[in-house]
Motif scaffolding. Sequence first.
Motif, PDB file in Angstrom:
ATOM      1  N   SER A  44      36.999  20.698  18.158  1.00  0.00           N
ATOM      2  CA  SER A  44      36.639  19.635  17.221  1.00  0.00           C
ATOM      3  C   SER A  44      35.325  20.020  16.571  1.00  0.00           C
ATOM      4  CB  SER A  44      36.499  18.291  17.943  1.00  0.00           C
ATOM      5  OG  SER A  44      36.165  17.271  17.037  1.00  0.00           O
ATOM      6  N   GLY A  45      35.178  19.646  15.304  1.00  0.00           N
ATOM      7  CA  GLY A  45      33.954  20.018  14.611  1.00  0.00           C
ATOM      8  C   GLY A  45      33.755  19.184  13.375  1.00  0.00           C
ATOM      9  N   ARG A  46      33.125  19.802  12.386  1.00  0.00           N
ATOM     10  CA  ARG A  46      32.713  19.043  11.209  1.00  0.00           C
ATOM     11  C   ARG A  46      33.895  18.561  10.371  1.00  0.00           C
ATOM     12  NH1 ARG A  46      31.739  23.080   6.766  1.00  0.00           N
ATOM     13  NH2 ARG A  46      32.526  25.053   7.598  1.00  0.00           N
ATOM     14  N   HIS A  47      35.069  19.161  10.531  1.00  0.00           N
ATOM     15  CA  HIS A  47      36.221  18.742   9.756  1.00  0.00           C
ATOM     16  C   HIS A  47      37.075  17.697  10.471  1.00  0.00           C
ATOM     17  CE1 HIS A  47      35.279  21.711   6.781  1.00  0.00           C
ATOM     18  NE2 HIS A  47      35.422  22.716   7.629  1.00  0.00           N
ATOM     19  N   SER A  48      36.698  17.314  11.671  1.00  0.00           N
ATOM     20  CA  SER A  48      37.472  16.332  12.427  1.00  0.00           C
ATOM     21  C   SER A  48      37.561  15.007  11.686  1.00  0.00           C
ATOM     22  CB  SER A  48      36.828  16.113  13.803  1.00  0.00           C
ATOM     23  OG  SER A  48      37.289  14.923  14.394  1.00  0.00           O
ATOM     24  N   ALA A  49      38.789  14.509  11.499  1.00  0.00           N
ATOM     25  CA  ALA A  49      38.970  13.223  10.825  1.00  0.00           C
ATOM     26  C   ALA A  49      38.318  12.095  11.602  1.00  0.00           C
ATOM     27  CB  ALA A  49      40.462  12.944  10.626  1.00  0.00           C
ATOM     28  N   ARG A  50      38.323  12.186  12.939  1.00  0.00           N
ATOM     29  CA  ARG A  50      37.711  11.132  13.760  1.00  0.00           C
ATOM     30  C   ARG A  50      36.210  11.092  13.530  1.00  0.00           C
ATOM     31  NH1 ARG A  50      41.245  13.714  17.016  1.00  0.00           N
ATOM     32  NH2 ARG A  50      39.617  14.941  18.011  1.00  0.00           N
ATOM     33  N   ASN A  51      35.582  12.258  13.549  1.00  0.00           N
ATOM     34  CA  ASN A  51      34.135  12.295  13.366  1.00  0.00           C
ATOM     35  C   ASN A  51      33.744  11.859  11.955  1.00  0.00           C
ATOM     36  OD1 ASN A  51      33.780  13.269  15.993  1.00  0.00           O
ATOM     37  ND2 ASN A  51      34.175  15.359  15.324  1.00  0.00           N
ATOM     38  N   ARG A  52      34.541  12.237  10.982  1.00  0.00           N
ATOM     39  CA  ARG A  52      34.224  11.864   9.607  1.00  0.00           C
ATOM     40  C   ARG A  52      34.372  10.360   9.392  1.00  0.00           C
ATOM     41  NH1 ARG A  52      33.307  15.609   5.715  1.00  0.00           N
ATOM     42  NH2 ARG A  52      33.353  17.766   6.424  1.00  0.00           N
ATOM     43  N   GLN A  53      35.298   9.737  10.097  1.00  0.00           N
ATOM     44  CA  GLN A  53      35.427   8.284   9.980  1.00  0.00           C
ATOM     45  C   GLN A  53      34.181   7.591  10.508  1.00  0.00           C
ATOM     46  OE1 GLN A  53      39.107   6.571  11.431  1.00  0.00           O
ATOM     47  NE2 GLN A  53      38.171   4.562  11.743  1.00  0.00           N
ATOM     48  N   VAL A  54      33.673   8.055  11.638  1.00  0.00           N
ATOM     49  CA  VAL A  54      32.442   7.475  12.173  1.00  0.00           C
ATOM     50  C   VAL A  54      31.278   7.761  11.227  1.00  0.00           C
ATOM     51  CG1 VAL A  54      30.797   7.520  14.091  1.00  0.00           C
ATOM     52  CG2 VAL A  54      33.259   7.637  14.550  1.00  0.00           C
ATOM     53  N   ALA A  55      31.213   8.990  10.701  1.00  0.00           N
ATOM     54  CA  ALA A  55      30.126   9.351   9.793  1.00  0.00           C
ATOM     55  C   ALA A  55      30.126   8.465   8.546  1.00  0.00           C
ATOM     56  CB  ALA A  55      30.237  10.824   9.402  1.00  0.00           C
TER      57      ALA A  55
END
Length: 228
Positions: A44-55
């Motif tokens: 998981s990294g900067r392209h993760s849809a989950r992380n981008r939703q939180v961001a």
Amino acid sequence: MSNSAYEAPAIELRIPSRDAVLYGDLLLPPTFEALVLFAHGSGSGRHSARNRQVARRLQHASIATLLLDLLTAGEEQADLQTGEYRFDIERLTLRLQDATLWAASQAQLQHAAMGYFGASTGSAAALIAAARLGNGILAVVSRGGRPDLAGNAVLDAITAPTLLIVGGADHGVVEINEEAHRRLRCKKSLAIVPGATHLFGEAGALDQVAELAAAWFSTYLTRLKHAP
């Protein structure tokens, strides 16, 4: 234009870190007082849809975000075959520290109060880096994290207000986070999202994570910065 209606374009960064160059996506709202760096483990990294939703939710709260790939592309590929990097917490921690120090040296970011959002094994790296950097990190949020991998000495030493978020159906990880919460001596909270599994893929689960994280960072990064 209000931040709630604004979608920040990503600025791709290359950040030097010892023997590697880290890729990151920096997203800046029109106005911001805080920056949250995202720490992820393998897969998981900067392209993760989950992380981008939180961001995105943090950006709407006037919080800038820096999503990082803490492993190089070659390391990610090797890890898929051997698993040799996913639990290399020291490697992840040192790179997160380097990215933090780099961000603090940039003119557009040096005014920002800094926090960490860690997921899975990246949570351990975030906790260790926060303990090492002391007052440089003002808040930490862990999603489905492995705080046990940070070690008891770190859990005893960390001073940044820390929120542990875990899915109620993430069996084993719930107990790990409950024990870490008992161990922490800083301002702390444990939020269990009912019915959610490790990746928070259930309907509405990740929305709850994003809201919890935004509230925590808004309290301890923006308001606290101006406290006497």
